[in-house]
Scaffold this motif. Sequence first.
Motif: not given
Lengths: 205, 516
Positions: B422-424, B386, B388-390, B497, B400, B419-420, B392, B411, B414
């Motif tokens: 999700i915090s990694v 996965g 490739v999601t970030c 990951f 993002k 914006i993605f 890409t 709000d 957005y």
Amino acid sequence: MDTGYLDIVLDPLRSLRILRCDRCVNSILEKKKIQLTLSLLLVILFISFSLVAQTIKPENPIQFKIKNAGITVDGTISDWMVEVDFDPKKLAQSSIQGTANPVSIETGIKLRDRHLQGREYFDVKKYPEIRLQSKSFKTNGKNTFIGIFELQIRAVKKEVEIPFSVANSEKQRKFKGEFVIDRLDFGLGEKSLVLSDEVRVYLEF
Amino acid sequence: MKIKKQLSRIPMWLYGCMLLPLLAFGLMHQGNVIFKVIEIPRIWTDEAMKDWELPNSNPDFSAQPVSEEFYYNLPERVIFKTYPVYHPEHEPEGYWEWLHEQEAEVVLDESKLLTEEDWIRAGELLFDYPIDTLGAIINTQHVRNPDFYKATNMPLTPEGVMPFAQWVVSGKGKVYLGNLSCAMCHTRVMEDGSLLKGAQGNWPGDKAFAFALESDGASERGIQGVTNALFGSPFVEGDPHGQLLSSGKDAIIEAYKAVPEGAFGRQGTSILYPPQAPNLIGVKDRKYLDHGGLGQHRNIEDMMRYIAMNQALDFLNFYGDYNSLGLTKERLYSGQPIFFPGTHDRHSEAQLYALAKYVYFLTPPENPNKSSELSEKGRIIFAEQGCVTCHTPPLFTNNKLTPADGFEVPDEHYDKYDIFDISVGTDPGYTMKTRRGTGYYKVPSLLGLWYRGPFLHDASLAKLEDLFDSDRLRDDYVPTAFKPHDVKTKAVKGHEFGMELNDMDRKALITYLLTL
């Protein structure tokens, strides 16, 4: 089979001395048992096969497949319910509707699942349910049908055509169908060079 | 003769009309435009500066840049010819004396920039040109001292050139050490000694500054003052930089020394959460600039703004009522010049345009790591995991911004930004506790990993292998690159990951990443 309630039925008769002879009573009781067993079977069959809506929590999750960077990603949505009111002989009166909870989405990578639940995809806080509501059915061969459904994901409602089969066994009926949606039609993510627009969805209940 | 006669009857205005299409499309010569009117945008307008940068993670303290009027009242920079700085033991005989005999030579004449190549060449000149000769980081005494190179483990070219600074000759006998060129942080001396311009640089800038402070015998107060100017941010939660200042001179110098090559505590950032020096190769395709995505990059004007701002003009920013130089707004706008490196003059618009053209032109060198069966296996793992999601393809970033732990995305962001959500889970310090912090980290591109390092936004991991080592999540881990000065061990958390991959798959994945 618990026949205790038969006594309740027969007690008034006993008290009226209509049933005095034990043999007679027993014989009547046996007859009644058979009749009631048959009636119960009929009721069960009626519930199963007639236009009485049946709520099912399927054992199998909704499955979907999407190509991402050349790899097919398999995903599931496990929390879903279906209400079936389907008679192949009365298609016009039949209906199938279902709801699915996108929080239960799983693709094998937790971060991706969280992303899918987020605003860019299912936006679960704002849209906690995916809805599917039948609009019409037609037959498509033996035990196969085509249903026109209204699918709602996020705030988007769109008609989808779902071919499905119905397999009847002694114990239950199995509905099985699959269809393809364009995720962009429903505002699921944005156009991507690597992520396919098409999502193939598999339903079985 | 007849034709000649007829042509002579054609009025001059008609000849002029015949030239119009050429003016409209430019004169093409070997595929290059040799005559083209370029409209260089005016970049520092009050309107444009209002929302070009993202707000601070605490929006009450978002940067307020100087006004349009103030900016355009600054004098434009004159670009003199510069000369290389040698390690004293490699300096050609008589070089120093020869330098002092040179006259000043202005090497950039904007009126002569006509072709695309002219602009790019001028941009390269400006990229290497130091904007400071006041000794912002290091000065003549430091670079002429062999101990400086030893103490900082300074990378040199095979000729013994220290490529991160230049000699600027502004008149006969006026030889100054020039600091703060783009090249200072964005030039990498490769293993074979060659220079890779635009790459994640390996200038040990903070170690160099620590050497300068120590060898100059700077006072505690002086060190606190300059460190505050660079990183002061009393408005952030816990005020970690204030705490560093109060921990005394030795601790501050140790904090500078702790920053490894490949990271640099630039003004507004931190030596407690130092940013990895960004790779500029491919920057044309990035939508945000800075690790926290502070500057939007929507067009060349934004790039020009970023260059103008980040070559030290942000020292004049106000954050609420706070300015790290101790300025008040009355003093700033009093009309009196401010003599602090990079704040008393500016690049011309044409210079900024040339610089932007050059950084857009930067291309990666040929990758020695070719595609193989193993890398192909890694490519599939990259997709399966996965990544490739970030990251890409083909940019290997989705361009993002991801919120850091502890930051709640407002709000309205957005709709305004990419914006993605999700915090990694990487260290939030840089983006939550600095002047440049936005609450986000930008998703980095993986292109050119083979010539880069250390990794992660805080440069805490030396090698890619370290990224996939689950030991790094333990509190007793010793980070292989940046480790804060006041700890012996530290877990490098986040971006967890690929840690469950078996050895072969991990090797394949790394092999693939090094081909990008």
